[in-house]
Design a protein around this motif. Structure first.
Motif, PDB file in Angstrom:
ATOM      1  N   ILE A 538     -18.322   0.287 -27.249  1.00 37.30           N
ATOM      2  CA  ILE A 538     -19.274   0.939 -26.340  1.00 37.30           C
ATOM      3  C   ILE A 538     -19.838  -0.111 -25.384  1.00 37.30           C
ATOM      4  CG2 ILE A 538     -19.860   2.815 -27.906  1.00 37.30           C
ATOM      5  CD1 ILE A 538     -22.408   0.090 -27.418  1.00 37.30           C
ATOM      6  N   VAL A 539     -20.347   0.342 -24.242  1.00 39.54           N
ATOM      7  CA  VAL A 539     -20.993  -0.570 -23.299  1.00 39.54           C
ATOM      8  C   VAL A 539     -22.362   0.000 -22.953  1.00 39.54           C
ATOM      9  CG1 VAL A 539     -18.845  -1.433 -22.307  1.00 39.54           C
ATOM     10  CG2 VAL A 539     -19.940   0.561 -21.291  1.00 39.54           C
ATOM     11  N   LEU A 540     -23.271  -0.906 -22.655  1.00 40.33           N
ATOM     12  CA  LEU A 540     -24.603  -0.495 -22.212  1.00 40.33           C
ATOM     13  C   LEU A 540     -24.636  -0.427 -20.696  1.00 40.33           C
ATOM     14  CD1 LEU A 540     -26.871  -2.629 -24.584  1.00 40.33           C
ATOM     15  CD2 LEU A 540     -26.119  -0.259 -24.883  1.00 40.33           C
ATOM     16  N   VAL A 541     -25.463   0.441 -20.160  1.00 40.09           N
ATOM     17  CA  VAL A 541     -25.531   0.627 -18.716  1.00 40.09           C
ATOM     18  C   VAL A 541     -26.017  -0.635 -18.012  1.00 40.09           C
ATOM     19  CG1 VAL A 541     -27.901   1.507 -18.667  1.00 40.09           C
ATOM     20  CG2 VAL A 541     -26.254   2.271 -16.935  1.00 40.09           C
ATOM     21  N   THR A 542     -26.667  -1.527 -18.759  1.00 41.12           N
ATOM     22  CA  THR A 542     -27.161  -2.783 -18.179  1.00 41.12           C
ATOM     23  C   THR A 542     -26.121  -3.903 -18.228  1.00 41.12           C
ATOM     24  OG1 THR A 542     -28.151  -3.315 -20.328  1.00 41.12           O
ATOM     25  CG2 THR A 542     -29.580  -2.281 -18.678  1.00 41.12           C
ATOM     26  N   ASP A 543     -24.983  -3.660 -18.868  1.00 36.34           N
ATOM     27  CA  ASP A 543     -23.948  -4.698 -18.965  1.00 36.34           C
ATOM     28  C   ASP A 543     -23.341  -4.991 -17.602  1.00 36.34           C
ATOM     29  OD1 ASP A 543     -24.301  -4.960 -21.660  1.00 36.34           O
ATOM     30  OD2 ASP A 543     -22.583  -3.710 -22.227  1.00 36.34           O
ATOM     31  N   SER A 544     -22.890  -6.221 -17.414  1.00 37.18           N
ATOM     32  CA  SER A 544     -22.187  -6.589 -16.182  1.00 37.18           C
ATOM     33  C   SER A 544     -20.777  -6.039 -16.227  1.00 37.18           C
ATOM     34  CB  SER A 544     -22.150  -8.111 -16.022  1.00 37.18           C
ATOM     35  OG  SER A 544     -21.330  -8.697 -17.020  1.00 37.18           O
ATOM     36  N   LEU A 545     -20.195  -5.852 -15.046  1.00 37.10           N
ATOM     37  CA  LEU A 545     -18.820  -5.346 -14.977  1.00 37.10           C
ATOM     38  C   LEU A 545     -17.835  -6.345 -15.558  1.00 37.10           C
ATOM     39  CD1 LEU A 545     -17.796  -2.615 -13.887  1.00 37.10           C
ATOM     40  CD2 LEU A 545     -20.116  -3.151 -13.218  1.00 37.10           C
ATOM     41  N   LYS A 546     -18.164  -7.618 -15.478  1.00 32.29           N
ATOM     42  CA  LYS A 546     -17.301  -8.644 -16.063  1.00 32.29           C
ATOM     43  C   LYS A 546     -17.243  -8.471 -17.582  1.00 32.29           C
ATOM     44  CE  LYS A 546     -16.345 -13.580 -15.546  1.00 32.29           C
ATOM     45  NZ  LYS A 546     -16.827 -14.853 -14.967  1.00 32.29           N
ATOM     46  N   ASP A 564     -27.354   4.205 -22.830  1.00 29.12           N
ATOM     47  CA  ASP A 564     -28.536   3.508 -22.348  1.00 29.12           C
ATOM     48  C   ASP A 564     -29.033   2.570 -23.445  1.00 29.12           C
ATOM     49  OD1 ASP A 564     -29.973   4.972 -24.207  1.00 29.12           O
ATOM     50  OD2 ASP A 564     -30.819   6.354 -22.743  1.00 29.12           O
ATOM     51  N   GLU A 565     -30.131   1.882 -23.199  1.00 29.64           N
ATOM     52  CA  GLU A 565     -30.597   0.860 -24.135  1.00 29.64           C
ATOM     53  C   GLU A 565     -31.079   1.457 -25.461  1.00 29.64           C
ATOM     54  OE1 GLU A 565     -33.486  -1.206 -21.762  1.00 29.64           O
ATOM     55  OE2 GLU A 565     -31.990  -2.662 -21.071  1.00 29.64           O
ATOM     56  N   SER A 566     -31.368   2.737 -25.473  1.00 31.96           N
ATOM     57  CA  SER A 566     -31.800   3.386 -26.716  1.00 31.96           C
ATOM     58  C   SER A 566     -30.629   3.952 -27.519  1.00 31.96           C
ATOM     59  CB  SER A 566     -32.792   4.510 -26.402  1.00 31.96           C
ATOM     60  OG  SER A 566     -32.150   5.555 -25.680  1.00 31.96           O
ATOM     61  N   GLY A 567     -29.406   3.858 -26.980  1.00 34.65           N
ATOM     62  CA  GLY A 567     -28.227   4.367 -27.671  1.00 34.65           C
ATOM     63  C   GLY A 567     -27.842   5.768 -27.279  1.00 34.65           C
TER      64      GLY A 567
END
Length: 594
Positions: A538-546, A564-567
């Protein structure tokens, strides 16, 4: 009224697209930007000098000199009050960093208020004694003019960026009456890679602004009397460059410390009080810190070496050479702190002028010390000029701007070799410790800098995951019966479905093949939870594209769920969406370089 204005703009754009070639039209637009930016620069300098003259000579009161302690505080306070009253909160920034951010992240769309708000706040800050320069506000105002003209005429990102750079070049040209330096500045700072066609609008805008500015300020900024440089002074020029390079590293660190100090003070008016009083004390002890500081450099170039201590509490000792040297050395560090305190407290301005003043003072200390010791007979004025070029080169990472600006505003073209040597060495020393300049470092740390050294990383940093999330997936609840949701599953154009809990927390995936393999008609109690599989990652919406691409490569996955950060489940991101956006931004970056 609004519809009429839009129709008017459309008619102008239609006419210019059918009657004028794009290249010729950019030339006309550059001339317009040059005129307007030249007028803006002249207005800012006029306002600032009128405020200074009024406070120093036009304002008569028996005890007015006691107010000099409070003048910088008053200027910063008025500037902050203006911003909070007339500019939307969070929309006003100082320095060149916001302009670079606008180019890389905001399609070169400068907020219109910068055209006039930069002029008002800078005039208040510097006019009342704030120890900063007018050049950054002039550049931002000029860049704003170029951006507005480009947007008004419906130009592309590349063309708008070019006009923004034209406005910035025109601002420098008008501020110093130095058209060549204006062009070099725009190329070196704002357009690191360019083509020859891009050079023509810059040239015209810069030259036009210089002509306009001469109507208001015909006097040369600095006067240099020199017969040239001597070979036996070369080692001292190298020493000067090393000292300035080391000082520029200190300046960058001091900038971080002082900026962090003021950042911790949450209330803006508390910052004004703290910074204003600190600045008042420094100006009281070192009067040369008042305003831009160019007057001090003018006097030193004219041979008035005791001027550094004039009006200070130590002025009666100005006949002692070593005290002059010590006082100047302390003033150098005080100037750097005073500049950063002015900006941290909420004043407007830039480090352009302070860089020149600091470099000039270091050059004076080196030459005057060598002469006082009797170990050499150096031309003090030459070293002041070389120090100014070296300091600008090192602090702003702009060696060509430093060389041509100083040569142009002092008439010191015969010193081109010392200017080149000192600028190159000081720049390399700073670059060895700081990959980015004081303006580009904040953007680089956030991944928002438009860089040409690593295009892939730069473009990925420009992309935000939240804008690439695909939300048109059928969402299943873990307790749903497959038979109940079967019609929706069959009508869906997707081959997988996210599974969530009652509170929207992501649980896993259901693939359409697994649904079709089961005989749902015979398994009425078959739930989504029975068919659910774990996501590869899974990825968080705040993660970088890299980081997202790294996870995709590791798991050999073409798409991953975004939380999102809350899962809570938000959607999916696919390689296709990332690559399409990457190609679009790469094409836009290529346009910027042309």
């Amino acid at each position: 009224m609004y519809i009429r204005l839009v129709n008017y703009i459309d008619s102008i754009n239609h006419y210019r697209k059918t009657k004028i070639s794009n290249r010729n039209f950019l030339v006309i637009a550059a001339l317009i930007v040059g005129i307007l930016a030249g007028l803006a620069a002249a207005l800012l300098k006029t306002l600032t000098h009128h405020i200074e003259d009024f406070l120093q000579t036009g304002f008569h009161w028996q005890y007015k000199y006691y107010l000099y302690f409070f003048f910088p505080f008053i200027g910063i306070l008025l500037s902050v009050m203006y911003v909070r009253r007339f500019i939307r909160k969070g929309k006003f920034e100082t320095g060149l960093t916001p302009l670079l951010y606008t180019i890389s992240k905001k399609s070169s769309k400068v907020e219109p208020h910068n055209i006039y708000s930069q002029i008002i706040t800078a005039a208040l800050t510097v006019g009342f004694g704030g120890s900063t320069g007018l050049e950054a506000p002039i550049v931002t105002s000029g860049g704003g003019i170029g951006s507005i003209v480009g947007r008004f005429l419906g130009l592309s990102y590349r063309e708008t960026t070019m006009l923004l750079a034209c406005g910035a070049a025109a601002g420098i040209s008008a501020a110093f009456n130095s058209p060549i330096a204006g062009i070099v500045f725009a190329i070196e700072i704002l357009l690191p890679e360019f083509t020859i066609p891009a050079f023509i609008p810059l040239l015209l805008a810069s030259a036009t602004a210089a002509v306009v500015a001469r109507f208001f300020f015909n006097e040369q900024l600095f006067f240099l009397v020199t017969e040239g440089w001597k070979m036996n002074a070369l080692v001292y020029y190298v020493l000067l460059a090393v000292l300035i390079g080391l000082f520029s590293i200190y300046f960058a660190k001091a900038n971080s410390v002082i900026k962090s100090f003021f950042y911790k003070i949450n209330h803006p008016y508390k910052r004004v009080v703290v910074g204003g009083l600190m600045l008042g004390i420094m100006v009281f002890l070192f009067p040369t810190l008042y305003g831009e500081g160019y007057i001090t450099i003018k006097n030193l170039l004219g041979g008035n070496y005791t001027n550094v201590m004039t009006n200070s509490i130590f002025s009666e000792y100005s006949n002692l050479p070593w005290l002059v040297i010590l006082f100047t050395a302390i003033t150098i560090f005080a100037k750097s702190c005073a500049t950063l305190i002015t900006l941290g407290a909420g004043g407007n301005g830039g480090i352009f002028a302070p860089s020149l003043v600091i470099g000039g003072l270091i050059g004076f200390v080196v030459a005057f010390s060598a002469n006082t010791l009797g170990i050499a007979n150096l031309n003090v004025a030459n070293f002041i000029v070389a120090g100014m070029a070296a300091s600008l080169s090192a602090i702003m990472h702009a060696p060509l701007t430093g060389i041509f600006l100083i040569a142009e505003i002092t008439g010191g073209y015969v010193l081109m070799v010392p200017l080149m040597i000192t600028s190159a060495i000081s720049y390399l020393i700073n670059r060895s410790a700081n990959k980015y300049s004081i303006y580009t470092k904040p953007l680089a740390e956030k991944g928002e800098l438009l860089s040409h050294e690593d295009k892939d990383t730069t473009v990925l940093n420009m992309m935000k995951l939240k804008y690439l999330v695909e939300r048109d997936y059928l969402v299943l609840n873990e307790d749903d019966l497959v038979s109940v949701r079967m019609p929706e599953i069959l009508l869906s154009k997707r081959n997988l479905f996210p599974v969530v809990s009652a509170d929207r927390s992501f649980k896993g995936l259901v693939f359409v093949e697994d649904v079709l393999k089961r005989n749902v008609a015979d398994e009425d109690n078959l739930s989504v939870n029975d068919l659910m599989q774990a996501a590869p990652d899974i990825v968080l919406v705040t993660d970088s594209l890299k980081k997202v691409l790294g996870k995709m490569e590791k798991e050999n996955a073409w798409l991953l769920p975004v939380l999102d950060e809350s899962g809570a489940y938000l959607g999916f991101v696919s390689k296709t969406a990332i690559f399409n956006k990457y190609r679009a931004l790469l094409s836009r970056q290529a346009d910027y370089m042309e």
